[in-house]
Structures are given as C-alpha cells and as structure tokens.
Enzyme design. Structure first.
Site, PDB file in Angstrom:
ATOM      1  N   PRO A 152       0.825  -1.206   0.000  1.00 45.63           N
ATOM      2  CA  PRO A 152       0.000   0.000   0.000  1.00 45.63           C
ATOM      3  C   PRO A 152       0.860   1.258   0.000  1.00 45.63           C
ATOM      4  O   PRO A 152       1.851   1.353   0.724  1.00 45.63           O
ATOM      5  CB  PRO A 152      -0.796  -0.124   1.307  1.00 45.63           C
ATOM      6  CG  PRO A 152      -0.847  -1.592   1.569  1.00 45.63           C
ATOM      7  CD  PRO A 152       0.465  -2.123   1.087  1.00 45.63           C
ATOM      8  N   GLU A 153       0.488   2.207  -0.853  1.00 45.45           N
ATOM      9  CA  GLU A 153       1.205   3.470  -0.940  1.00 45.45           C
ATOM     10  C   GLU A 153       0.359   4.555  -0.291  1.00 45.45           C
ATOM     11  O   GLU A 153      -0.660   4.267   0.339  1.00 45.45           O
ATOM     12  CB  GLU A 153       1.528   3.772  -2.403  1.00 45.45           C
ATOM     13  CG  GLU A 153       2.396   2.693  -3.050  1.00 45.45           C
ATOM     14  CD  GLU A 153       2.736   2.966  -4.502  1.00 45.45           C
ATOM     15  OE1 GLU A 153       2.638   4.136  -4.933  1.00 45.45           O
ATOM     16  OE2 GLU A 153       3.097   2.012  -5.223  1.00 45.45           O
TER      17      GLU A 153
END
Length: 293
Positions: free
Chosen positions: A2-3
């Site tokens: 996840p960014e």
C-alpha cells in the site's frame, strides 16, 4: 505494498470510528508481526482515548491520551477491519471476509456516537508492524522522512536541491523516502509518464535543467500531487490484497495509463508505441519508449 493513497483511504475510513473512542480491551494473537510488538503494548493501550487518527507517509499514526502514538505500517498485505462490536464471535460478519486465522490484533472500543466498536488488524504475510512512540521522543520510523508530497514543502525547488549532483535515476530519487515521503512504485510511474520523463534519467540532469526550464520540475511536482489526489478520490488501487477499512476495493487501477500495461498501446493519442516493462533497482518500471525518451 500500500502506498500513500491506500493508507490515506484506510485512515479516512477508520477516523469516524476511532477518534474519541476509548480502548477497552486489546488482544494480541501472536507475539510479533514483522517485528515484535512493543513492550507492554496491551497495558499501554487499554484505557486510553484516541485523540486523532493521522497519517505520515505510509504510516497510520494514532494519537493517544497517554501522549503516546501508535504507529502502524501495513506492509504487503496488512489491513484493518472496523465495525460494530458483536459479543458472539461466531456471529461476527466482516464484509472483507478475510481469514480470521490472520487476525493478529483485536481491539474493543467504546465510541461516544458509534457505540461498541471492534477493530481488527489482519495480515496474512505478517510484513506489517506496530510501534508505540512517546510525543517528542526520537522516532526511528518518521524522523528521517522528507516532506509529504501533498504539502507545500514539496516543490520544484525542493526536488532541484535534493537532486543536485546525484547520478541515480529520477525514479530512484522519488522513491527515496528521505527526499519525499509516501511515494511508491505505482504513482511514481504514473506521474513520470504524465510528464514524459524517462524514469532512468539522472536526478542531476533534472536539477540542472531546472535552472533553465523551471516548468519541468514544477510540472512533475504538480503531476505527482494530481495523481495522488485522483487516486485518493478513487479509494486507492487494488492490485491484490488492498481493501479499505469497510472492506471495499480501490478503483484507481482502472485509470492506470502506464503501470502494469506492458505490451499495450500507449495511452497518449497518436503515439502508437507499446508500453515496456523494465527493471530498475529490482522493481518493475513501466515506460513508453517514445513519450518518455
């Protein structure tokens, strides 16, 4: 992994259920994730009221009434599930339908308007981790980070200063959390494509070009900001594991112009070139050989 948009989506989903809630009970179903849990974690959390749910880079930062902050990193496959507390474990229905054997942390909270709330951290690969850091204490997770890409501190001048004299590729620089915090592979690929910048171009070349053509780095910072804001609006990108705190998928992956499109025709009208996948520092990099030459 996840960014920033995915973590911000999780943060915004948790915030209505957690801010103002008191933590009544904490259960750790194993002694560690990627790293051991902090000492006396259960005792330090139980009885505390959550003052604020924030984000720094790819970390969730939960501010507690004890003046400690609970930091959570989702790693590769971590996710939070939140919903109304149901005492009968067999009757619990979570929209995410993640395997309960990977529920490693469970919290029961009382919220002034939401009532009894259950918060579960689920992580099949256990690459995520948590820590408790006191306000004002040295923070090994956050102290070294650069500015947030959506902040005013992230600017063309900042990039020009940090890129100056560096021969490494611009994509490597944008993924360096010391230069800008929270960017990851997906959104860097997308922003570089939008600006027509070769990901392998040396950082120093862009810093030097900025002296004569300020619009280039200014355009890059604005492209990064636009890409992130659109991704947040879409609920992030779901490639494999990511879901938000209510169990919904993100949809930005349907708007990718370059990432993951190897062998497909460039999205730019009139180009006609096929998107290529190249490897940079062990990561897949997607590029149009014509538009980003």
């Amino acid at each position: 992994m996840p960014e920033l948009p995915e973590v911000e989506t999780v943060r915004s989903g948790l915030e209505p259920f957690l801010t103002g809630a008191t933590i009544n009970e904490v259960k750790l179903n194993r002694p560690d994730l990627r790293f051991p849990f902090p000492d006396n974690m259960v005792k330090r959390l139980e009885g505390q009221t959550i003052q604020h749910v924030g984000r720094r880079a790819k970390y969730l930062v939960v501010e507690l009434s004890s003046r400690e902050n609970l930091l959570a990193h989702l790693g590769m496959s971590g996710s939070f599930k939140v919903g109304q507390y149901v005492p009968d474990a067999e009757a619990r229905v979570h929209k995410q339908k993640l395997s309960p054997k990977h529920d490693h942390v469970t919290m029961r909270l009382t919220h002034p308007t939401q009532g009894e709330v259950e918060l579960i951290y689920n992580d099949p690969r256990r690459f995520g981790y948590m820590d408790l850091i006191a306000d004002g204490a040295p923070n090994k997770h956050l102290d070294h980070l650069g500015p947030e890409p959506l902040s005013n501190q992230f600017s063309a001048e900042h990039l020009a200063m940090r890129f100056a004299g560096k021969r490494s590729p611009v994509k490597t620089g944008l993924l360096d959390q010391r230069i800008v915090a929270g960017l990851g592979n997906i959104y860097v690929c997308e922003a570089l494509f939008e600006m027509g910048i070769d990901p392998f171009k040396p950082m120093a070349a862009l810093a030097d070009a900025h002296k004569k053509e300020p619009a280039l780095l200014d355009g890059l910072t604005q492209a990064i900001k636009r890409t992130l804001l659109v991704a947040i609006e879409a609920g992030g990108s779901t490639l494999k594991d990511f879901k938000n705190a209510q169990g919904d998928l993100g949809y930005f992956q349907h708007q990718f112009k370059v990432y993951g499109r190897e062998g497909e025709v460039c999205a730019n009208e009139g180009c006609g070139s096929l998107i290529e996948r190249r490897v940079l520092s062990g990561r897949s990099t997607f590029v149009c050989p014509t538009c980003q030459s």
